[in-house]
Scaffold this active site. Structure first.
Site, mmCIF file in Angstrom:
data_model
loop_
_atom_site.group_PDB
_atom_site.id
_atom_site.type_symbol
_atom_site.label_atom_id
_atom_site.label_comp_id
_atom_site.label_asym_id
_atom_site.label_seq_id
_atom_site.Cartn_x
_atom_site.Cartn_y
_atom_site.Cartn_z
ATOM 1 N N HIS A 77 0.841 -1.212 0.000
ATOM 2 C CA HIS A 77 0.000 0.000 0.000
ATOM 3 C C HIS A 77 0.871 1.255 0.000
ATOM 4 O O HIS A 77 0.552 2.247 -0.664
ATOM 5 C CB HIS A 77 -0.954 0.009 1.202
ATOM 6 C CG HIS A 77 -1.828 -1.214 1.273
ATOM 7 N ND1 HIS A 77 -2.462 -1.600 2.422
ATOM 8 C CD2 HIS A 77 -2.150 -2.138 0.326
ATOM 9 C CE1 HIS A 77 -3.139 -2.726 2.175
ATOM 10 N NE2 HIS A 77 -2.958 -3.065 0.929
ATOM 11 N N HIS A 112 -9.423 -2.365 -4.465
ATOM 12 C CA HIS A 112 -8.286 -2.655 -3.583
ATOM 13 C C HIS A 112 -7.313 -3.639 -4.236
ATOM 14 O O HIS A 112 -6.094 -3.515 -4.065
ATOM 15 C CB HIS A 112 -8.728 -3.165 -2.215
ATOM 16 C CG HIS A 112 -7.545 -3.306 -1.307
ATOM 17 N ND1 HIS A 112 -6.985 -2.229 -0.659
ATOM 18 C CD2 HIS A 112 -6.741 -4.371 -1.028
ATOM 19 C CE1 HIS A 112 -5.900 -2.625 -0.012
ATOM 20 N NE2 HIS A 112 -5.723 -3.918 -0.210
ATOM 21 N N ASP A 126 -3.326 -3.089 -4.755
ATOM 22 C CA ASP A 126 -2.258 -4.051 -4.458
ATOM 23 C C ASP A 126 -1.385 -4.293 -5.691
ATOM 24 O O ASP A 126 -0.153 -4.342 -5.598
ATOM 25 C CB ASP A 126 -2.856 -5.404 -4.024
ATOM 26 C CG ASP A 126 -3.359 -5.392 -2.584
ATOM 27 O OD1 ASP A 126 -2.960 -4.506 -1.806
ATOM 28 O OD2 ASP A 126 -4.155 -6.296 -2.245
ATOM 29 N N HIS A 137 -0.260 -11.211 -4.636
ATOM 30 C CA HIS A 137 1.134 -10.767 -4.517
ATOM 31 C C HIS A 137 2.116 -11.743 -5.173
ATOM 32 O O HIS A 137 3.108 -11.331 -5.747
ATOM 33 C CB HIS A 137 1.493 -10.570 -3.049
ATOM 34 C CG HIS A 137 0.589 -9.602 -2.370
ATOM 35 N ND1 HIS A 137 0.425 -8.305 -2.803
ATOM 36 C CD2 HIS A 137 -0.220 -9.729 -1.286
ATOM 37 C CE1 HIS A 137 -0.443 -7.684 -2.022
ATOM 38 N NE2 HIS A 137 -0.840 -8.525 -1.099
HETATM 39 ZN ZN ZN Z 1 -3.798 -4.742 0.062
#
Ligand code: ZN
Length: 275
Positions: free
Chosen positions: A74, A228, A232, A255
């Protein structure tokens, strides 16, 4: 549009709690002459770069010489949106504080500090050849385009369901900046049992109940959850060290795949050009 290397105009601090440790953490942001964003923990400088990423299970974690910092994504997205290319972030704990679950407070801090511009350019990475990574039904790919354009699809149980969003003008997509992280209500118990998310609360995450959002004020945007995931992705892509120009399409990415995409991209110099 950012044209040159930049840093923050003055030092500032932000304190919050770590999502997983529940402990207070203070970040001190310092201007930096050298290119890139880097964290400093216990005297060790860790570049916030894809090749320093060693764990992507819960968040993006960077490590070097025994020092590590987790949940950098973030903060990295806030650097992207602020146009900051060079910055040192001193941190006194293992995890970037979760704040309100979005990039908003980091972005605010940088905005208030102001931007200082250096004469050097070379802040863009232009994708020259398509690159794709996948795992089961999750994938993310990037193709040549003169701007950053992101299409994200997520799918969770109801009431989230399948959500798709395309952002064509990413540099100015400010609804992405304050979209919060989220979790499904049934997952909270297991996460807490594992000793994680000690700092988690309705103040820093959207909790999706069986038929509605649990947070008293609901969502900030109808598409806050997919927003969101885009946040990311932007934060993870910024660990390339550059502002990427390309058309990104992603389905259920996270991720791990975001990091693999960068490793694949950088594996062949013919895939990209820096300017
Ligand atoms: Zn996040």
């Amino acid at each position: 549009m950012i044209k040159r290397q930049t840093t923050i105009n003055r030092i500032f601090k932000i304190t919050g709690i770590g999502l997983h440790t529940g402990q207070p953490v203070t970040l001190e942001f310092l201007p930096r002459r050298e290119f890139g964003i880097a964290f400093v923990r216990n005297g060790c400088i860790i570049p916030a770069r894809y090749d320093m990423v060693t764990d992507t299970r819960l968040s993006t974690l960077i490590a070097r010489d025994g020092a590590s910092v987790s949940t950098i994504e973030h903060l990295m997205a806030a650097c992207y949106f602020s146009g900051i290319t060079n910055c040192l972030v001193y941190i006194d704990g293992p995890e970037v504080p979760i704040m309100d679950g979005s990039a908003w407070e980091f972005y605010q801090g940088m905005w208030k500090a102001g931007v200082y511009e250096f004469p050097e350019n070379e802040v863009y990475l232009k994708v020259l050849r398509p690159v794709e990574v996948q795992h089961k039904d999750a994938w993310v790919r990037i193709k040549p385009l003169n701007m950053l354009d992101i299409t994200m699809t997520i799918e969770f149980r109801q009431p989230v369901g399948k959500q798709k969003k395309r952002v064509t003008d990413v540099e100015n997509a400010f609804a992405i900046v304050n979209s919060r992280t989220f979790t499904l209500q049934e997952e909270i118990e297991a996460i807490k049992q594992a000793g994680l998310a000690k700092g988690g609360s309705l103040d820093n995450a959207v909790v999706v109940g069986s038929d509605e959002i649990v947070n008293p004020h609901g969502l900030r945007y109808k598409k806050e959850l997919v927003n969101h995931k885009i946040l990311d992705l932007i934060g993870d892509l910024y660990t390339s060290g550059y502002r990427i120009l390309g058309k990104v399409e992603a389905n259920k990415t996270g991720h791990h795949l975001n990091n693999l995409l960068l490793r694949e991209l950088f594996s062949d110099p013919a895939n990209y050009a820096i300017y």
